[in-house]
Design an enzyme around this catalytic site. Sequence first.
Site, PDB file in Angstrom:
ATOM      1  N   ASN A 179     -87.415 -10.646 -19.867  1.00 19.52           N
ATOM      2  CA  ASN A 179     -86.567 -11.457 -18.980  1.00 19.52           C
ATOM      3  C   ASN A 179     -85.354 -12.007 -19.720  1.00 19.52           C
ATOM      4  OD1 ASN A 179     -88.382 -11.051 -16.911  1.00 19.52           O
ATOM      5  ND2 ASN A 179     -89.275 -13.090 -16.998  1.00 19.52           N
ATOM      6  N   ARG A 217     -79.717  -2.611 -10.102  1.00 22.07           N
ATOM      7  CA  ARG A 217     -79.544  -2.869 -11.526  1.00 22.07           C
ATOM      8  C   ARG A 217     -80.660  -2.262 -12.373  1.00 22.07           C
ATOM      9  NH1 ARG A 217     -78.394  -8.595 -12.015  1.00 22.07           N
ATOM     10  NH2 ARG A 217     -76.256  -7.982 -11.533  1.00 22.07           N
ATOM     11  N   HIS A 276     -79.953  -3.584   0.190  1.00 24.64           N
ATOM     12  CA  HIS A 276     -81.199  -4.121  -0.363  1.00 24.64           C
ATOM     13  C   HIS A 276     -82.318  -4.123   0.680  1.00 24.64           C
ATOM     14  CE1 HIS A 276     -83.696  -7.491  -2.210  1.00 24.64           C
ATOM     15  NE2 HIS A 276     -83.542  -6.652  -3.215  1.00 24.64           N
TER      16      HIS A 276
END
Length: 690
Positions: free
Chosen positions: A45, A405, A435
Amino acid sequence: MDDSSLYIHRELSQLQFNIRVLEQALDESYPLLERLKFLLIFSSNLDEFFEIRIAGLKKQITFAREQAGADGLLPHQALARISELVHEQVSRQYRILNETLLPELAKHQIRFIRRRHWTLKIKTWVRRFFRDEIAPIITPIGLDPTHPFPLLVNKSLNFIVELEGMDAFGRDSGLAIIPAPRLLPRIIRLPEDVGGEGDNYVFLSSMIHAHADDLFPGMKVKGCYQFRLTRNADLSVDTEDVEDLARALRGELFSRRYGDAVRLEVVDTCPQNLTNYLLKQFGLSESELYKVSGPVNLTRLFSVTGLESHPELQYPPFTPAIPRLLQKKENLFNVLSKLDVLLMHPFESFTPVIDLLRQAAKDPNVLAIKQTLYRSGANSEIVDALVEAARNGKEVTAVIELRARFDEESNLQLASRLQQAGAVVIYGVVGFKTHAKMMLILRREDGELRRYAHLGTGNYHAGNARLYTDYSLLTADVALCEDLHKLFNQLIGMGKTLRMKKLLHAPFTLKKNLLEMINREAAQAALGQPAHIMAKVNSLTDPKVIRALYKASQAGVRIDLVVRGMCCLRPGIPGVSHNIHVRSIIGRFLEHSRIYYFLNGGDEKLYLSSADWMERNLDMRVETCFPVEGKKLVQRVKKELETYLTDNTQAWVLQADGSYQRLSPTGNQNPRNTQATLLEKLAAPVLTAR
């Protein structure tokens, strides 16, 4: 509502989420290898945080375009706070690794053997392995006027080497770089007859340190230190100015590996003069340097977390439930013509979604299939079924988001595969990421055309469906399918926005209706009527939505929010957000579903959506938000949402100062773990007849 003190900085909130992830590594209620996994997820992350978020803030500063968000912090101010917090947490991460997890793993005969503990047998084996498997692949680079500092790949493992002496050409540069190719494993398992009983590993970095002399014959190696550079990995394709998005993306994907530097990690034994040298080479400041007491690339330890030799140190396996009605292997079109099926993954299987598409691919009565794809993963059964359908003569149209991404490359590949099979491939809409998760199947039945649909909160990714919590709705609802037909036509063709009967969709009607529903609850409360909003999202950052929630709170609406990650709203501020309660659930599964509930004067409204409450989702993406209908289904989802609000083991409650407090059972309370409860009890979906 424009007071900056009412808002939490987005990036600082994102860091708070990652700190909650790191905390799980200390939670002894998790199996040991799962605790290690949480520690590694913290690293993963953080990598993306620097590659995207920090890179974006630095870019604003570089181009003198600093803009403050609703919280009032300018990028340079935010970077200072972020640097302080990240340095503190990275140091803590390595302490947890070295002082807690590695000793615990060693008790279970999982060892990472450092050089100082190598036996003669290990040294002999390592030397042979280095000579045969590593040295032939490595290319050390001496630094001098004809060998300038190399351009290093983003997040690659490298070593800076301090040398003494002159080489065969009389050169005496004193420094060299050893890049470690990605194809080399970062940890190497020792054979049992070498390392002893159990799972014993040595680090690639230790091997290179031990044998750096072999790479510079006749010279003295004074020091060898590992480092890792993180670069800006955000793609900068101007979608308004390209004729071929796929071709432009392919070029950008290569450039991503060599973006501007944003972070330098070095082993903490590296001398100051060498760290200063590296910082200068990369144009970084001291605040962007992170000294670590261990490997600089912890994410490469993920392979250990799935050790087959230690199932007792991992979560017990589970089999997602299949609805009893669907276990009969009946034609799914027959089932859906009578019933809507709602599934909650991963507790209930994603297989019915795949099966519906497979049946459609083979069914001679199916004429056309339309599908969005955002992330689908490698070896996707969804993509396999679409390919089969196209080869069987169905009219297959796939709307593939090339700019998902870090999935851009795989999406380019699957686009080519579908095109080769004869499918029509569309890359979404310029300027708006697609999306939405939706599938539409057109079938001829008794001389008429009928539509079947799938709508979801999560990706068409079977792997994610085992790890993420999400909802799937399988339906033949005429109005909803008609709305989907209109939306697909809008994406694929051209035309003005058409009026929808049931579906809300961004960037057109979703935000407007969301704000209206929040305001409607406020109006109810102002009249002294019961008013309640519940929502579960991944992130809440949109200032307009936050302001609407504040006003609803002031009017007396009770607002219960489950926000897994970023939350820029401050709850519990007297006179502003005193009626708002925010919690985050961190557990075995990644909370990913989006649920919106409104009491609506007793006529309850409940929606599932692909959209978080963020400006990017509500204003700059194509998203869907669909109603859950039928009393049984509404009550089912409502109860599942309420389960999250009673969790007292995995829940973290957001405080007004932006910190989070973990809940634990108090007094006579029984432990309540939402994910464990759902895993145990959710055996089959509720079906509602039409």
